[in-house]
Design a protein around this motif. Structure first.
Motif, PDB file in Angstrom:
ATOM      1  N   ASP A   5      -1.001  23.009  39.532  1.00 59.59           N
ATOM      2  CA  ASP A   5      -0.863  21.737  38.820  1.00 59.59           C
ATOM      3  C   ASP A   5      -1.114  21.990  37.336  1.00 59.59           C
ATOM      4  O   ASP A   5      -2.254  22.277  36.920  1.00 59.59           O
ATOM      5  CB  ASP A   5      -1.864  20.723  39.370  1.00 59.59           C
ATOM      6  N   ALA A   6      -0.047  21.890  36.522  1.00 59.23           N
ATOM      7  CA  ALA A   6      -0.163  22.182  35.093  1.00 59.23           C
ATOM      8  C   ALA A   6      -1.096  21.218  34.382  1.00 59.23           C
ATOM      9  O   ALA A   6      -1.780  21.583  33.411  1.00 59.23           O
ATOM     10  CB  ALA A   6       1.227  22.132  34.446  1.00 59.23           C
ATOM     11  N   ALA A   7      -1.152  19.952  34.837  1.00 62.33           N
ATOM     12  CA  ALA A   7      -1.963  18.947  34.145  1.00 62.33           C
ATOM     13  C   ALA A   7      -3.448  19.186  34.343  1.00 62.33           C
ATOM     14  O   ALA A   7      -4.243  19.123  33.394  1.00 62.33           O
ATOM     15  CB  ALA A   7      -1.587  17.549  34.637  1.00 62.33           C
ATOM     16  N   SER A   8      -3.824  19.443  35.575  1.00 61.26           N
ATOM     17  CA  SER A   8      -5.256  19.568  35.864  1.00 61.26           C
ATOM     18  C   SER A   8      -5.752  21.002  35.889  1.00 61.26           C
ATOM     19  O   SER A   8      -6.954  21.255  35.841  1.00 61.26           O
ATOM     20  CB  SER A   8      -5.553  18.925  37.223  1.00 61.26           C
ATOM     21  N   GLY A   9      -4.814  21.945  35.977  1.00 63.48           N
ATOM     22  CA  GLY A   9      -5.223  23.345  36.100  1.00 63.48           C
ATOM     23  C   GLY A   9      -5.623  23.712  37.501  1.00 63.48           C
ATOM     24  O   GLY A   9      -6.004  24.854  37.764  1.00 63.48           O
ATOM     25  N   GLY A  10      -5.545  22.742  38.397  1.00 61.35           N
ATOM     26  CA  GLY A  10      -5.867  23.005  39.796  1.00 61.35           C
ATOM     27  C   GLY A  10      -4.603  23.268  40.598  1.00 61.35           C
ATOM     28  O   GLY A  10      -3.636  23.844  40.095  1.00 61.35           O
ATOM     29  N   HIS A  11      -4.568  22.821  41.819  1.00 60.80           N
ATOM     30  CA  HIS A  11      -3.395  23.023  42.650  1.00 60.80           C
ATOM     31  C   HIS A  11      -3.219  21.843  43.598  1.00 60.80           C
ATOM     32  O   HIS A  11      -4.146  21.061  43.830  1.00 60.80           O
ATOM     33  CB  HIS A  11      -3.497  24.321  43.453  1.00 60.80           C
ATOM     34  N   ILE A  12      -1.996  21.730  44.097  1.00 66.31           N
ATOM     35  CA  ILE A  12      -1.638  20.687  45.039  1.00 66.31           C
ATOM     36  C   ILE A  12      -1.283  21.349  46.362  1.00 66.31           C
ATOM     37  O   ILE A  12      -0.512  22.307  46.406  1.00 66.31           O
ATOM     38  CB  ILE A  12      -0.437  19.856  44.530  1.00 66.31           C
ATOM     39  N   GLU A  13      -1.849  20.866  47.451  1.00 66.26           N
ATOM     40  CA  GLU A  13      -1.541  21.407  48.775  1.00 66.26           C
ATOM     41  C   GLU A  13      -0.608  20.461  49.522  1.00 66.26           C
ATOM     42  O   GLU A  13      -0.729  19.239  49.412  1.00 66.26           O
ATOM     43  CB  GLU A  13      -2.820  21.615  49.588  1.00 66.26           C
ATOM     44  N   ALA A  14       0.337  21.067  50.246  1.00 69.89           N
ATOM     45  CA  ALA A  14       1.282  20.267  51.026  1.00 69.89           C
ATOM     46  C   ALA A  14       1.683  21.053  52.257  1.00 69.89           C
ATOM     47  O   ALA A  14       1.652  22.292  52.275  1.00 69.89           O
ATOM     48  CB  ALA A  14       2.505  19.916  50.196  1.00 69.89           C
ATOM     49  N   ALA A  15       2.043  20.348  53.292  1.00 68.98           N
ATOM     50  CA  ALA A  15       2.493  20.976  54.536  1.00 68.98           C
ATOM     51  C   ALA A  15       3.887  20.466  54.882  1.00 68.98           C
ATOM     52  O   ALA A  15       4.215  19.305  54.624  1.00 68.98           O
ATOM     53  CB  ALA A  15       1.529  20.675  55.674  1.00 68.98           C
ATOM     54  N   GLN A  16       4.697  21.370  55.415  1.00 66.76           N
ATOM     55  CA  GLN A  16       6.069  21.001  55.785  1.00 66.76           C
ATOM     56  C   GLN A  16       6.307  21.421  57.225  1.00 66.76           C
ATOM     57  O   GLN A  16       6.030  22.561  57.615  1.00 66.76           O
ATOM     58  CB  GLN A  16       7.066  21.694  54.855  1.00 66.76           C
ATOM     59  N   ARG A  17       6.812  20.507  58.005  1.00 70.88           N
ATOM     60  CA  ARG A  17       7.121  20.789  59.398  1.00 70.88           C
ATOM     61  C   ARG A  17       8.597  20.496  59.655  1.00 70.88           C
ATOM     62  O   ARG A  17       9.079  19.420  59.294  1.00 70.88           O
ATOM     63  CB  ARG A  17       6.279  19.936  60.339  1.00 70.88           C
ATOM     64  N   PRO A  18       9.325  21.432  60.239  1.00 68.70           N
ATOM     65  CA  PRO A  18      10.712  21.130  60.624  1.00 68.70           C
ATOM     66  C   PRO A  18      10.720  20.145  61.782  1.00 68.70           C
ATOM     67  O   PRO A  18       9.716  19.979  62.473  1.00 68.70           O
ATOM     68  CB  PRO A  18      11.269  22.489  61.034  1.00 68.70           C
ATOM     69  N   PRO A  19      11.848  19.467  62.023  1.00 70.71           N
ATOM     70  CA  PRO A  19      11.926  18.529  63.150  1.00 70.71           C
ATOM     71  C   PRO A  19      11.546  19.219  64.461  1.00 70.71           C
ATOM     72  O   PRO A  19      11.794  20.411  64.659  1.00 70.71           O
ATOM     73  CB  PRO A  19      13.395  18.087  63.153  1.00 70.71           C
ATOM     74  N   ALA A  20      10.936  18.474  65.332  1.00 73.17           N
ATOM     75  CA  ALA A  20      10.489  19.027  66.617  1.00 73.17           C
ATOM     76  C   ALA A  20      11.632  19.695  67.367  1.00 73.17           C
ATOM     77  O   ALA A  20      12.738  19.156  67.451  1.00 73.17           O
ATOM     78  CB  ALA A  20       9.889  17.905  67.474  1.00 73.17           C
ATOM     79  N   ARG A  21      11.355  20.907  67.889  1.00 74.66           N
ATOM     80  CA  ARG A  21      12.285  21.701  68.709  1.00 74.66           C
ATOM     81  C   ARG A  21      13.505  22.196  67.935  1.00 74.66           C
ATOM     82  O   ARG A  21      14.371  22.855  68.505  1.00 74.66           O
ATOM     83  CB  ARG A  21      12.755  20.887  69.933  1.00 74.66           C
ATOM     84  N   SER A  22      13.591  21.905  66.632  1.00 73.54           N
ATOM     85  CA  SER A  22      14.782  22.319  65.877  1.00 73.54           C
ATOM     86  C   SER A  22      14.865  23.829  65.688  1.00 73.54           C
ATOM     87  O   SER A  22      15.951  24.374  65.492  1.00 73.54           O
ATOM     88  CB  SER A  22      14.811  21.638  64.509  1.00 73.54           C
ATOM     89  N   GLN A  23      13.717  24.531  65.739  1.00 73.29           N
ATOM     90  CA  GLN A  23      13.695  25.956  65.469  1.00 73.29           C
ATOM     91  C   GLN A  23      13.778  26.810  66.737  1.00 73.29           C
ATOM     92  O   GLN A  23      13.742  28.032  66.660  1.00 73.29           O
ATOM     93  CB  GLN A  23      12.425  26.321  64.691  1.00 73.29           C
TER      94      GLN A  23
END
Length: 412
Positions: free
Chosen positions: A276-294
């Motif tokens: 995060d450029a503004a705070s100097g920290g970081h942002i955490e996020a999680a991404q999941r593909p649609p169920a059974r798609s993989q």
């Protein structure tokens, strides 16, 4: 050459073809006593007789007259029959293997005349014998990656494995072999390096066998003969060759790209940490593909098998090795092999990997190489018209046809 030495060579050549004196005499329309006298060295051999023996025994005249060592242990066919004695039991198999060895000898003779350097073969990788299955697999996969880099083929599918092998100075051909035998690697001064694979197997499995036998050409050149069969499948060297073939035909990067194109192969969860450029920290996020798609299904595996030109089974095991699927999922895919085959049939893609190759294509690469060398040797006036006609019989090309090709090349 002394008549006794020539007679001894004629006897060994006859025996390597699996012929009795009586059978040879009948084929040549001679009495058996004539064969006995010639092999005993009690009478000389005429030029015409020598030519007829050459055609019957599938040996070049020059090979019969060669002044080198006469020790039977130095004959590649003798070494082959000692390692794989079952080959002698089937006359058709014995004849095809002998004919291929004969073609290789003809090729080596032409290469010497032309001074063709590229037939020296690919580089030999100096790697110690594996001490465990894990080490065998690691060595095979690493060598496959190195060889792909050397050849400049990156992660692309290999269009024609036999053609690639031939381009590396190795004679390549399909022959009839016993059911439990997938291929042979031969190395001998009289023939150079040669790979013969079982042409009764489907195309996908045959391609795997070519790649499998390419491994000893890179890693195991100490012996004259390497045989791949169900009898020695547990050997460490065989495990290494299998790992090499899988990685060579289905490179890790190529599998990854292909799965991405199918919108498969992603993990069930992807965690991101973004600065995060503004705070100097970081942002955490999680991404999941649609169920059974993989989930990788039979149709995905069938498409991968076709893309890389391998069998449905080989593709499934490769996905398991690369940890795209679990052991249980691999078993499920294998249970669905018949559906995968039907899927490829419906898309008109099954013939490319599942059917057997027509017989006229079995030794296409080998015959093509020898024909090219013969025409080039004639163009440079290294061989005569008579020699071209002699080679045409071995190549199963009409004498006038091959001679016309050779004359056309000389006129350019």
């Amino acid at each position: 050459m002394h008549a006794r030495d020539l007679g001894s060579r004629l006897r060994r050549a006859r025996e390597s073809r699996g012929l009795s004196q009586q059978a040879a005499a009948q084929a040549l329309d001679n009495p058996r006593t004539a064969i006995t006298q010639l092999e005993a060295g009690s009478r000389s051999v005429s030029t015409l007789e020598l030519t007829r023996f050459s055609e019957l025994y599938l040996r070049p005249v020059a090979d019969l007259l060669h002044e080198g060592p006469t020790d039977e242990d130095q004959d590649v066919l003798v070494a082959l029959h000692r390692v794989a004695p079952g080959l002698e039991e089937d006359p058709a198999t014995h004849e095809q293997v002998t004919r291929c060895v004969h073609l290789c000898r003809e090729g080596v003779a032409l290469v010497h005349l032309l001074g063709t350097e590229h037939r020296s073969g690919p580089p030999s990788y100096d790697i110690p014998l594996p001490r465990s299955p894990g080490e065998a697999v690691a060595q095979g996969e690493e060598t496959a990656e190195q060889e792909r880099r050397r050849l400049g083929i990156a992660n692309a599918p290999i269009a024609d494995v036999s053609e690639l092998i031939a381009s590396q100075g190795i004679w390549a051909s399909g022959v009839t072999l016993p059911d439990g035998m997938s291929g042979l690697f031969l190395r001998h001064p009289s023939i150079g390096l040669a790979i013969l694979v079982n042409s009764s197997h489907p195309k996908g499995r045959k391609r795997f066998s070519y790649a499998h036998e390419y491994a000893p050409a890179l890693l195991d050149r100490n012996g004259h003969v390497t045989v791949s069969s169900t009898d020695n499948s547990s050997d460490m060297v065989e495990k290494r060759a299998n790992a090499f073939a899988a990685a060579f035909l289905m490179p890790r990067g190529g599998i990854r790209t292909s799965l991405r194109n199918l919108d498969k192969g992603l993990p069930s969860r992807q965690d991101h940490a973004i600065f995060d450029a503004a705070s100097g920290g970081h942002i955490e996020a999680a991404q999941r593909p649609p169920a059974r798609s993989q989930r990788i299904t039979y149709k995905d595996n069938a498409i991968l098998a076709h893309h890389f030109g391998v069998s449905y089974q080989a593709s499934a095991y490769r996905l398991k090795s690369l940890r795209y699927i679990s052991t249980r999922e691999c078993g499920h895919l294998l249970d669905r092999e018949s559906v995968g085959r039907e899927y490829l049939v419906a898309l008109s893609k099954f013939d490319d990997v599942g059917n057997r190759e027509r017989k006229q294509y079995w030794d296409r690469e080998l015959r093509s190489e020898i024909a090219h060398l013969a025409i080039e040797a004639y163009r440079r006036e290294e061989i005569s018209r008579g020699r071209v006609l002699e080679l045409s019989k071995t190549l199963r090309i009409g004498g006038d046809t091959l001679l016309n090709f050779a004359e056309a090349a000389r006129g350019e």
